[in-house]
Scaffold this motif. Structure first.
Motif: not given
Length: 481
Positions: A451-466
């Protein structure tokens, strides 16, 4: 020199002197990481007025002289902790797991004991139903302790069961944290329980909030969840005495918890934690409870209670988690709602993945604490780069605190992997070695994983600088406790 200039210089000197006093206090604080001391020095120097005030309120981990004296007196009046649950069963533990239980022993001096059995309850409602059934069947004593106890469906069911038990002559003692359960303690429900013969106590009473600030930190709380019935049954896990709907924070519901029902010698160790808390708040001596004979030996697994808090060293839970992480050889799975680790825990979790252990940690997608949510996500990149699998649970607020190790060791209880849990809260956990029960807990963890979604490095990299700046800035406040 004009009088106004003299006054200005005097005020400036007083201001600088006050800053220096608190900088020195921050530097001299015992049992603190250098990062914590440095963070407090920066706060005091860069925001003098706010920083000094913050340090007075939150800078030192101090429960207060009288509460600590009462707790130590209670522990002294009780039998020696190693003796309350029978002989040590260390010889029954595989050699590579022995150090884990020795770390546990160093916390409370509870020895690992054999002959325990446990049932993992299906959900929150089933947990309350099982507790009520056990209270209704009680013949001698019922002890309950919760951090949060609500006057909702579940909370009222437990209250009514306690009143019924007291009416038939069972000695019932109920304790709730004075801050976490403040609404109940100040309600007619609490008074009704007292009138029905239930003996009541508030853990760590706040009293006058303004005066309390001068006696110790108001946010050092009793976060334990303990139920002990007839000295023979205990419950341990993450669930407060409340519905999964959790009315006080309903928008994050359902709250998803894990609770287990234990029988065997380990019950006496949980009883010991309850007794020490009860005796620290009341004048009633519970030492005679430990004179009762232990149940006849039966087959069962080895288990040990680990109770952290103000009465033991501040590093008790971090050391326990690090020991478990370092012991993993094949698989390490953790669920925790709050992740604000110290550096050794973050390093141990990363090292587990780097040496080839299948390392997984599950957090809730939506957290009831925006501060913790931001701080937790600041650690994602390092975890992912090390090979840790991160998943975020989407079926409510995953509040379960579980750890399984190599399919044979389980840690279950109330402790989170965050600094508040480590340094401010009293917690209770049970460490056990048993493949069968660990398999059951691992299956429950698998339900959470699905019931949980994986967190990927691409998602973390896509996080805005702010957003990254915000998360990292909040995480910097972690040492400022």
């Amino acid at each position: 020199m004009p009088d106004s200039a003299v006054l200005a210089w005097m005020l400036f000197a007083a201001h600088v002197s006050l800053q220096l006093v608190f900088v020195v206090r921050a530097l001299l604080r015992p049992h603190r990481e250098p990062a914590s001391r440095f963070a407090w020095v920066l706060v005091i120097v860069l925001a003098p007025v706010v920083g000094v005030l913050a340090y007075i309120l939150f800078g030192e981990v101090d429960l207060g002289r009288k509460p600590i004296e009462r707790l130590r007196a209670a522990l002294k009046a009780l039998p020696p902790a190693p003796d309350v649950a029978g002989a040590s069963a260390e010889a029954m533990i595989p050699e590579r797991c022995v150090p884990l239980f020795r770390v546990g022993y160093s916390v409370n001096h509870f020895v690992p004991v054999a002959g325990n059995r446990a049932v993992l309850l299906p959900d929150s409602a089933a947990t309350i139903a099982a507790m009520v059934a056990d209270i209704d069947a009680a013949r001698q004593s019922v002890h309950v302790l919760f951090y949060i106890w609500l006057a909702d469906g579940s909370g009222l069911k437990v209250m009514e069961a306690l009143k019924r038990a007291a009416a038939r002559g069972v000695v019932c003692r109920a304790m709730a944290d004075d801050l976490g359960s403040r609404a109940l303690i100040r309600s007619a429900h609490w008074r009704d329980m007292a009138a029905s013969g239930v003996r009541l106590a508030a853990a760590l009473p706040v009293g006058n909030p303004l005066l309390r600030l001068f006696k110790g930190r108001i946010d050092m709380r009793n976060h334990r969840k303990i139920v002990v019935i007839d000295n023979a049954i205990t419950y341990c896990g993450s669930q407060n005495c409340a519905d999964a709907a959790f009315a006080v924070k309903a928008r994050f519901a359902p709250w998803v918890d894990v609770m287990a029902r234990f029988e065997g010698p380990v019950v006496r160790q949980n009883q010991y934690l309850f007794a020490s808390n009860w005796m620290a708040q009341t004048d009633e001596d519970l030492a005679p409870l430990f004179a009762e004979p232990l149940p006849a030996p039966v087959s069962g697994f080895v288990a040990q209670v680990i109770g952290s808090g103000a009465g033991v060293r501040y590093s008790a839970m971090p050391e326990t988690f690090v020991a478990l992480m370092n012991a993993a050889r094949r698989e390490l799975v953790i669920t925790t709602p709050y992740y604000v680790p110290d550096e050794p825990i973050q390093a141990a979790l990363c090292a587990s993945a780097r040496r080839g252990v299948a390392t997984t940690i599950v957090f809730p997608r939506r957290n009831d604490s925006w501060i913790v949510a931001a701080a937790s996500r600041s650690y994602y990149r390092d975890l992912l780069e090390a090979g840790v699998e991160i998943r975020e649970y989407v079926g409510g607020l995953l509040h379960a605190k579980t750890l399984t190790l190599d399919g044979e060791v389980t840690l279950i209880g109330s402790a989170n992997i965050d600094r508040r849990s480590f340094e401010l809260n009293a917690e209770n956990n049970i460490l056990l070695h048993d493949e069968a029960f660990t398999r059951v807990v691992r299956a429950r963890q698998q339900v959470f994983l699905k019931a949980a979604t994986p967190v990927t490095k691409a998602q973390v990299d896509a996080c805005s600088p702010g957003r990254q700046l915000w998360n990292n800035a909040i995480a910097m406040l972690g040492p400022v406790l």
